[in-house]
Design an enzyme around this catalytic site. Structure first.
Site, short mmCIF file in Angstrom:
data_model
loop_
_atom_site.label_atom_id
_atom_site.label_comp_id
_atom_site.label_asym_id
_atom_site.label_seq_id
_atom_site.Cartn_x
_atom_site.Cartn_y
_atom_site.Cartn_z
N GLN A 193 34.27 42.46 39.13
CA GLN A 193 35.72 42.29 39.01
C GLN A 193 36.23 42.77 37.66
OE1 GLN A 193 35.56 38.12 39.97
NE2 GLN A 193 36.23 38.44 42.08
N CYS A 228 40.35 34.78 41.74
CA CYS A 228 40.67 33.46 42.27
C CYS A 228 40.73 32.40 41.17
CB CYS A 228 39.63 33.03 43.30
SG CYS A 228 39.59 34.04 44.78
N ALA A 240 38.43 40.80 54.48
CA ALA A 240 37.27 41.71 54.65
C ALA A 240 36.83 42.27 53.31
CB ALA A 240 37.63 42.84 55.61
#
Length: 440
Positions: A125, A50, A200
Site C-alpha cells: 500500500q 482502512c 475484488a
C-alpha cells in the site's frame, strides 16, 4: 529541509472518524493539486488505507522559525479538504517532523505500526501510494522531490531487510486473516458454509485464499466490475465452486450467505439493514456473520440489531489480533534496531546531499561574480582606461567578494568555539593552526 507527516490511524481514531478522512482516488488527485498550488509542499505522498490516512510532505524552503506555522497551515488544509472542523481533527491527528517523520514512515512500511504487528499488506500500500504521487507529478510536469523519493526508496529497502533478517512475517497475519479467524470461532467448521465476499481487491483475495484453504463449501464474490471479479476467480484457480455477482444483484447471494466479508472502496453503504432483514427471513433466521473491513464502511452498523446477525467492523477485530502479537514482539525490537540504523544512514546521506548542493551553489555564485567583474573590467579597458589600474581593481574586488563568506563563517566558528571546524578549515588551506605555532 523539512519533512512533515500528518496522520490519523486506528490508535488515534475510531472507524467512524477514519472513514471521514479517507481519500478516494479523485480526492487524492485534488489533494496533490491543492498542495502544490497552495505551496504547502514541493512534493507529497498520500497513504490512505482502512486503518490510516497519512500525508507525507517535503518542503526545502521552510525555516525552523516557520515550521510551527507551516504545520498549522497543513492541518487547516487537511480539515478543509475533508470538510471537518480543525478542533475535531486535532482530537485524532498526529504529526512528526524530519527524523521522526522518516522513522515513522519506515515503521509503517515494515508493519510495526499496523493493527496487526508485522502485517505484510501495508508495504504494498505504501509502494502504491508513492507510485500514484510519482505518476501525478510526472503527468503534471512537476519535479518530484529528490529527498522524498530517496526516503521512500530507502524505506522500501529497509522493509525488505526487516523481512529478510527478522521473523516479523513468519506467521502470516492480516486483517483478512483475523476476519477468517473470527469466522472459525463462531462456526465450528467452514466446510458446509456458503460465503459471500464483497469486493475484488487485494484484501478480498487474501480472505479468499484463507477460506479456500479451510475448505469452504461455496464462495460467492460480488463486485462493481464483473470482469475484475472474474479475473480474481481465475487467479484463485480453485476447485471450489465460485459464483460471481454484480453489486446490483447483491441481495441474491446475501440471501444464501452464512458469512459475509466486505472490503470495497465504495463511499456508500452497500448492505443496508433492510437488505439484511430480507436475507434473515430467506435464511429462516439461521446465524449470519457479517464482517465489514472497509473504510468507509460497506455494511450498515444497524444490522447488529437483527437477532440472527453477528456484525463486526475492523475495530472489533482487535481482540483476535492481540493474540497474534506476542510471537512478533521480539522480532519487532530487532526490526526497530534496523529502522534506527537505516534512518540514521538516510540522514547522513541527506547531510552530504545538502552540503554538495551548498558547494555547487557557492561555486556558481563565485563564477557569477567573476563574470560580472570581468565584463565590467573589459568594458573599461575598451573605453581606454588604464589597463594596469583596471586589473588591480579587478583582483582586489574579486578577492574581497570571494573571501567574504568564508571569513564570516570563520568568525562565526570562533565566536561559537567551534575548534573542530576551524581545524578543518585550516587544514583545507594547508595552514599551520595557531595553537601549534611556537612562540618566538
Amino acid at each position: 529541509m523539512t519533512l512533515l507527516v500528518l496522520g490519523i490511524n486506528h490508535k488515534t481514531a475510531s472507524v467512524a472518524v477514519r472513514e471521514k478522512v479517507a481519500f478516494s482516488e479523485e480526492k487524492r488527485q485534488l489533494a496533490l493539486q491543492q498542495i502544490h498550488q497552495q505551496d504547502l509542499a514541493e512534493s507529497a505522498v498520500i497513504l490512505s488505507t482502512c486503518n490510516r490516512t497519512e500525508i507525507y510532505l517535503h518542503h526545502r524552503q521552510i525555516s525552523p522559525q516557520e515550521c510551527k506555522q507551516w504545520r498549522t497551515n497543513c492541518i487547516n488544509w487537511f480539515a478543509n479538504i475533508h470538510q471537518l472542523s480543525v478542533d475535531e481533527l486535532n482530537k485524532s491527528i498526529y504529526t512528526h517532523q524530519n527524523q521522526q517523520a522518516a522513522n515513522h514512515l519506515m515503521r509503517v512500511a515494515c508493519g510495526l505500526d499496523s493493527l496487526i504487528l508485522g502485517e505484510p499488506q501495508i508495504l504494498g500500500q505504501v509502494k502504491q501510494a508513492f507510485q500514484i504521487s510519482e505518476d501525478y507529478y510526472q503527468a503534471a510536469n512537476i519535479p518530484l522531490s529528490s529527498t522524498l523519493s530517496r526516503l521512500f526508496q530507502k524505506t522500501f529497502a529497509t522493509a525488505k531487510r526487516v523481512r529478510t533478517e527478522t521473523n516479523i512475517g513468519e506467521s502470516a497475519v492480516s486483517v483478512a486473516y483475523a476476519a477468517c479467524s473470527l469466522a472459525r470461532q463462531i462456526f465450528e467448521s467452514l466446510h458446509e458454509l456458503q460465503i459471500l465476499l464483497v469486493g475484488a481487491g487485494e484484501t478480498i483475495e487474501l480472505v479468499s485464499r484463507h477460506l479456500l484453504r479451510h475448505g469452504v463449501k461455496k464462495l460467492m464474490i460480488a463486485n462493481r466490475t464483473l470482469s475484475r471479479a472474474e479475473r480474481l476467480v481465475e487467479t484463485l484457480a480453485s476447485n471450489t465452486p465460485i459464483e460471481v455477482y454484480s453489486l446490483d444483484e447483491l441481495q441474491t447471494p446475501l440471501n444464501q450467505a452464512d458469512i459475509v466479508i466486505s472490503s470495497t472502496s465504495s463511499p456508500n453503504v452497500l448492505i443496508t439493514k433492510a437488505m439484511a432483514e430480507i436475507a434473515e427471513k430467506a435464511r429462516q433466521f439461521r446465524p449470519t456473520l457479517m464482517v465489514d473491513i472497509a473504510v468507509p464502511r460497506d455494511i450498515d452498523e444497524n444490522v447488529s440489531e437483527l437477532e440472527s446477525v453477528y456484525h463486526y467492523t475492523v475495530d472489533d477485530l482487535q481482540d483476535i489480533i492481540q493474540r497474534n502479537l506476542s510471537q512478533r514482539e521480539q522480532a519487532s525490537e530487532q526490526a526497530q534496531d534496523i529502522i534506527t540504523q537505516e534512518c540514521m544512514d538516510f540522514f547522513e546521506w541527506l547531510k552530504v546531499h545538502q552540503f554538495s548542493n551548498l558547494i555547487r551553489h557557492y561555486r556558481d555564485e563565485a563564477e557569477n561574480t567573476r563574470q560580472e567583474l570581468l565584463e565590467k573590467a573589459l568594458h573599461q579597458i575598451q573605453q581606454g582606461e588604464n589597463a594596469e589600474k583596471i586589473l588591480q581593481e579587478l583582483s582586489y574586488k574579486l578577492t574581497n567578494k570571494l573571501i567574504h563568506a568564508p571569513t564570516q563563517t570563520m568568525q562565526s566558528m570562533m565566536r561559537s568555539g567551534n575548534a573542530e571546524g576551524l581545524h578543518a578549515f585550516s587544514n583545507a588551506l594547508h595552514l599551520t593552526h595557531p595553537l601549534n605555532e611556537k612562540n618566538d
